[in-house]
Design a protein around this motif. Structure first.
Motif, PDB file in Angstrom:
ATOM      1  N   GLU A 198       1.867  16.519  57.741  1.00 57.21           N
ATOM      2  CA  GLU A 198       3.188  15.924  57.516  1.00 57.21           C
ATOM      3  C   GLU A 198       3.689  16.244  56.101  1.00 57.21           C
ATOM      4  OE1 GLU A 198       5.029  14.888  59.865  1.00 57.21           O
ATOM      5  OE2 GLU A 198       3.392  15.034  61.300  1.00 57.21           O
ATOM      6  N   SER A 199       2.809  16.185  55.131  1.00 56.44           N
ATOM      7  CA  SER A 199       3.199  16.511  53.761  1.00 56.44           C
ATOM      8  C   SER A 199       3.615  17.979  53.662  1.00 56.44           C
ATOM      9  CB  SER A 199       2.041  16.215  52.807  1.00 56.44           C
ATOM     10  OG  SER A 199       2.399  16.567  51.489  1.00 56.44           O
ATOM     11  N   ALA A 200       2.879  18.844  54.350  1.00 56.45           N
ATOM     12  CA  ALA A 200       3.200  20.272  54.330  1.00 56.45           C
ATOM     13  C   ALA A 200       4.581  20.518  54.926  1.00 56.45           C
ATOM     14  CB  ALA A 200       2.136  21.066  55.093  1.00 56.45           C
ATOM     15  N   VAL A 201       4.845  19.903  56.054  1.00 56.38           N
ATOM     16  CA  VAL A 201       6.148  20.093  56.707  1.00 56.38           C
ATOM     17  C   VAL A 201       7.260  19.571  55.795  1.00 56.38           C
ATOM     18  CG1 VAL A 201       7.586  19.376  58.666  1.00 56.38           C
ATOM     19  CG2 VAL A 201       5.204  20.088  59.050  1.00 56.38           C
ATOM     20  N   ALA A 202       7.051  18.392  55.230  1.00 55.37           N
ATOM     21  CA  ALA A 202       8.072  17.782  54.356  1.00 55.37           C
ATOM     22  C   ALA A 202       8.330  18.640  53.122  1.00 55.37           C
ATOM     23  CB  ALA A 202       7.639  16.383  53.949  1.00 55.37           C
ATOM     24  N   ASN A 203       7.320  19.360  52.664  1.00 53.65           N
ATOM     25  CA  ASN A 203       7.447  20.156  51.433  1.00 53.65           C
ATOM     26  C   ASN A 203       7.620  21.654  51.695  1.00 53.65           C
ATOM     27  OD1 ASN A 203       7.076  18.237  49.075  1.00 53.65           O
ATOM     28  ND2 ASN A 203       5.355  17.670  50.381  1.00 53.65           N
ATOM     29  N   GLU A 204       7.934  21.989  52.921  1.00 58.19           N
ATOM     30  CA  GLU A 204       8.210  23.374  53.320  1.00 58.19           C
ATOM     31  C   GLU A 204       7.051  24.332  53.058  1.00 58.19           C
ATOM     32  OE1 GLU A 204      11.958  24.192  51.472  1.00 58.19           O
ATOM     33  OE2 GLU A 204      13.003  22.772  52.763  1.00 58.19           O
ATOM     34  N   ASP A 260      -5.208  22.480  45.182  1.00 63.60           N
ATOM     35  CA  ASP A 260      -6.492  21.771  45.220  1.00 63.60           C
ATOM     36  C   ASP A 260      -6.208  20.269  45.337  1.00 63.60           C
ATOM     37  OD1 ASP A 260      -9.167  21.105  45.074  1.00 63.60           O
ATOM     38  OD2 ASP A 260      -9.478  21.843  43.028  1.00 63.60           O
ATOM     39  N   ALA A 261      -5.287  19.936  46.234  1.00 61.75           N
ATOM     40  CA  ALA A 261      -4.857  18.546  46.394  1.00 61.75           C
ATOM     41  C   ALA A 261      -5.997  17.705  46.952  1.00 61.75           C
ATOM     42  CB  ALA A 261      -3.659  18.477  47.332  1.00 61.75           C
ATOM     43  N   HIS A 262      -6.142  16.508  46.410  1.00 60.31           N
ATOM     44  CA  HIS A 262      -7.099  15.547  46.952  1.00 60.31           C
ATOM     45  C   HIS A 262      -6.371  14.367  47.586  1.00 60.31           C
ATOM     46  CE1 HIS A 262     -10.058  17.997  44.891  1.00 60.31           C
ATOM     47  NE2 HIS A 262     -11.032  17.279  45.427  1.00 60.31           N
ATOM     48  N   LYS A 263      -5.053  14.436  47.636  1.00 57.89           N
ATOM     49  CA  LYS A 263      -4.265  13.496  48.435  1.00 57.89           C
ATOM     50  C   LYS A 263      -2.996  14.229  48.872  1.00 57.89           C
ATOM     51  CE  LYS A 263      -2.719  11.233  44.244  1.00 57.89           C
ATOM     52  NZ  LYS A 263      -3.011  10.279  43.245  1.00 57.89           N
ATOM     53  N   PRO A 264      -2.481  13.858  50.058  1.00 60.40           N
ATOM     54  CA  PRO A 264      -1.374  14.636  50.647  1.00 60.40           C
ATOM     55  C   PRO A 264      -0.160  14.736  49.733  1.00 60.40           C
ATOM     56  CG  PRO A 264      -2.284  13.119  52.275  1.00 60.40           C
ATOM     57  CD  PRO A 264      -2.958  12.788  50.980  1.00 60.40           C
ATOM     58  N   GLU A 265       0.132  13.680  48.965  1.00 60.82           N
ATOM     59  CA  GLU A 265       1.334  13.726  48.130  1.00 60.82           C
ATOM     60  C   GLU A 265       1.195  14.691  46.950  1.00 60.82           C
ATOM     61  OE1 GLU A 265      -0.486  11.129  49.050  1.00 60.82           O
ATOM     62  OE2 GLU A 265      -0.525   9.530  47.535  1.00 60.82           O
ATOM     63  N   ASP A 266      -0.012  15.179  46.706  1.00 61.44           N
ATOM     64  CA  ASP A 266      -0.211  16.168  45.637  1.00 61.44           C
ATOM     65  C   ASP A 266      -0.097  17.618  46.124  1.00 61.44           C
ATOM     66  OD1 ASP A 266      -0.518  14.319  43.675  1.00 61.44           O
ATOM     67  OD2 ASP A 266      -2.700  14.500  43.494  1.00 61.44           O
ATOM     68  N   LEU A 267       0.297  17.781  47.360  1.00 59.84           N
ATOM     69  CA  LEU A 267       0.250  19.120  47.961  1.00 59.84           C
ATOM     70  C   LEU A 267       1.021  20.177  47.173  1.00 59.84           C
ATOM     71  CD1 LEU A 267      -0.982  20.519  50.447  1.00 59.84           C
ATOM     72  CD2 LEU A 267       1.197  20.176  51.604  1.00 59.84           C
ATOM     73  N   THR A 268       2.192  19.820  46.673  1.00 58.28           N
ATOM     74  CA  THR A 268       3.006  20.830  45.972  1.00 58.28           C
ATOM     75  C   THR A 268       3.421  20.411  44.559  1.00 58.28           C
ATOM     76  OG1 THR A 268       4.976  19.923  47.039  1.00 58.28           O
ATOM     77  CG2 THR A 268       3.963  21.824  48.092  1.00 58.28           C
ATOM     78  N   VAL A 269       2.932  19.251  44.097  1.00 58.23           N
ATOM     79  CA  VAL A 269       3.468  18.733  42.823  1.00 58.23           C
ATOM     80  C   VAL A 269       3.198  19.646  41.627  1.00 58.23           C
ATOM     81  CG1 VAL A 269       3.606  16.282  43.382  1.00 58.23           C
ATOM     82  CG2 VAL A 269       1.472  17.226  42.507  1.00 58.23           C
ATOM     83  N   SER A 270       2.110  20.382  41.636  1.00 56.30           N
ATOM     84  CA  SER A 270       1.788  21.204  40.468  1.00 56.30           C
ATOM     85  C   SER A 270       2.263  22.651  40.618  1.00 56.30           C
ATOM     86  CB  SER A 270       0.275  21.181  40.216  1.00 56.30           C
ATOM     87  OG  SER A 270      -0.394  21.478  41.416  1.00 56.30           O
ATOM     88  N   PHE A 271       2.945  22.934  41.740  1.00 54.81           N
ATOM     89  CA  PHE A 271       3.294  24.334  42.004  1.00 54.81           C
ATOM     90  C   PHE A 271       4.172  24.935  40.899  1.00 54.81           C
ATOM     91  CE2 PHE A 271       5.811  27.753  43.727  1.00 54.81           C
ATOM     92  CZ  PHE A 271       4.820  28.575  44.238  1.00 54.81           C
ATOM     93  N   ASP A 272       5.239  24.230  40.540  1.00 61.82           N
ATOM     94  CA  ASP A 272       6.161  24.783  39.534  1.00 61.82           C
ATOM     95  C   ASP A 272       5.450  24.998  38.189  1.00 61.82           C
ATOM     96  OD1 ASP A 272       8.190  24.863  41.342  1.00 61.82           O
ATOM     97  OD2 ASP A 272       9.091  22.968  40.718  1.00 61.82           O
ATOM     98  N   THR A 273       4.581  24.060  37.837  1.00 65.37           N
ATOM     99  CA  THR A 273       3.831  24.187  36.577  1.00 65.37           C
ATOM    100  C   THR A 273       2.928  25.416  36.627  1.00 65.37           C
ATOM    101  OG1 THR A 273       3.768  21.789  36.583  1.00 65.37           O
ATOM    102  CG2 THR A 273       2.392  22.887  34.962  1.00 65.37           C
ATOM    103  N   SER A 274       2.270  25.616  37.764  1.00 68.32           N
ATOM    104  CA  SER A 274       1.377  26.776  37.915  1.00 68.32           C
ATOM    105  C   SER A 274       2.155  28.086  37.802  1.00 68.32           C
ATOM    106  CB  SER A 274       0.664  26.749  39.274  1.00 68.32           C
ATOM    107  OG  SER A 274      -0.194  25.653  39.357  1.00 68.32           O
ATOM    108  N   VAL A 275       3.306  28.126  38.439  1.00 71.87           N
ATOM    109  CA  VAL A 275       4.113  29.347  38.405  1.00 71.87           C
ATOM    110  C   VAL A 275       4.639  29.600  36.991  1.00 71.87           C
ATOM    111  CG1 VAL A 275       6.257  30.418  39.235  1.00 71.87           C
ATOM    112  CG2 VAL A 275       4.737  29.256  40.842  1.00 71.87           C
TER     113      VAL A 275
END
Ligand SMILES: [Zn+2]
Ligand SMILES: [Zn+2]
Length: 279
Positions: free
Chosen positions: A43-49, A247-262
């Protein structure tokens, strides 16, 4: 399903995905220190595209070594079942995987159990513990990591890359948690890992979890433990193939660090690789 990591913008035979659309490194409630079910991740993946979600629980080993931070051996079947159920979801592609702590002793086990028996789509290689045959394992997150231990970590990591078992190497610079100076030893070890990644053609991961961790006290004051900028500058110079995952350990962390990583990759000049999926 075959997933590959590629710099080709032209698809060979499968579907191409950009870095933002893929996350291959996630942990659920199965490992004991993660939160959320496989379905919660979907569900988190779908919500975050996120179009391709890799479930990569910490793999247990038969003797339950490292069991405090690994999925119990007895629950492998249940985990695989949950992932397989999620694979029926047409909104995205779910891949079945595990993250393996590499040691030569377990190489055949990982291959037989997760490639052979459970038909995982890929395996992640990681080193969280340093092993000397005559002593207790030392945690890379909170054990004593001096020069000797760092050199051993590097041996493990290089062997892991050479094994040919893994789609990519997770957080190669995680040693920064406890080895907090950038000295000749850190440079030599980083160089050895980067060289092995080139030689064996295994991508390395800029790990989003490092950006979300608490800062640590180093010789330069408070810094994040990893990713280590110096490490990735060397990796960039060597033209190592790099990807990023949460390396998310909870669903809400699925994409939160993406922009920082990029932004981190861009600031060094690293172009993140894309992914190709072949049915
Ligand atoms: Zn974990
Ligand atoms: Zn992980």
């Amino acid at each position: 399903m075959i997933i590959t990591i590629t710099h080709n913008s032209q698809s060979q035979q499968g579907l191409l995905f950009k870095p933002r659309q893929v996350n291959l490194h996630t942990h659920s409630v199965f490992c004991g220190h993660g939160k959320g079910s496989v379905n919660d991740y979907v569900e988190s993946a779908v919500a975050n595209e996120v179009r391709v979600l890799g479930c990569s629980e910490h793999a247990p080993v038969p003797d339950e070594r490292w069991s405090r931070t690994r999925m119990p051996f007895s629950r492998i079947g249940e985990y695989m079942h949950d992932v397989e159920q999620a694979q029926a979801d047409r909104r995205l592609t779910v891949l079945k995987a595990v993250e393996c702590d590499y040691l030569g002793d377990y190489q055949n086990y990982y291959r037989d159990e997760f490639v052979g028996k459970w038909k995982c789509d890929y395996l992640i290689g990681a080193i969280h513990f340093v092993n000397f045959s005559d002593a207790k394992d030392i945690s890379i997150h909170n054990g004593h990591i001096g020069k000797r231990e760092l050199a051993r970590y590097t041996e493990h990591y290089v062997d892991m890359l050479a094994s040919g078992l893994f789609l990519f190497g997770a957080h190669p610079d995680v040693f920064g948690c406890m080895y907090r100076v950038w000295d000749d030893e850190a440079k030599a070890c980083s160089q050895a890992i980067i060289q092995a990644a080139k030689t064996y053609n295994v991508p390395l991961e800029i790990n989003g979890n490092g950006f979300r961790r608490n800062k640590i006290l180093s010789s330069k004051g408070l810094v994040r433990p990893y990713p280590i900028r110096h490490f990735w500058e060397m990796a960039c110079e060597a033209k190592v193939t790099a990807i990023t995952n949460s390396d998310a350990h909870k669903p809400e962390d699925l994409t939160v660090s993406f922009d920082t990583s990029v932004a981190f990759a861009n600031s060094i000049g690293i172009e993140l690789a894309s992914f190709e999926l072949i049915e």
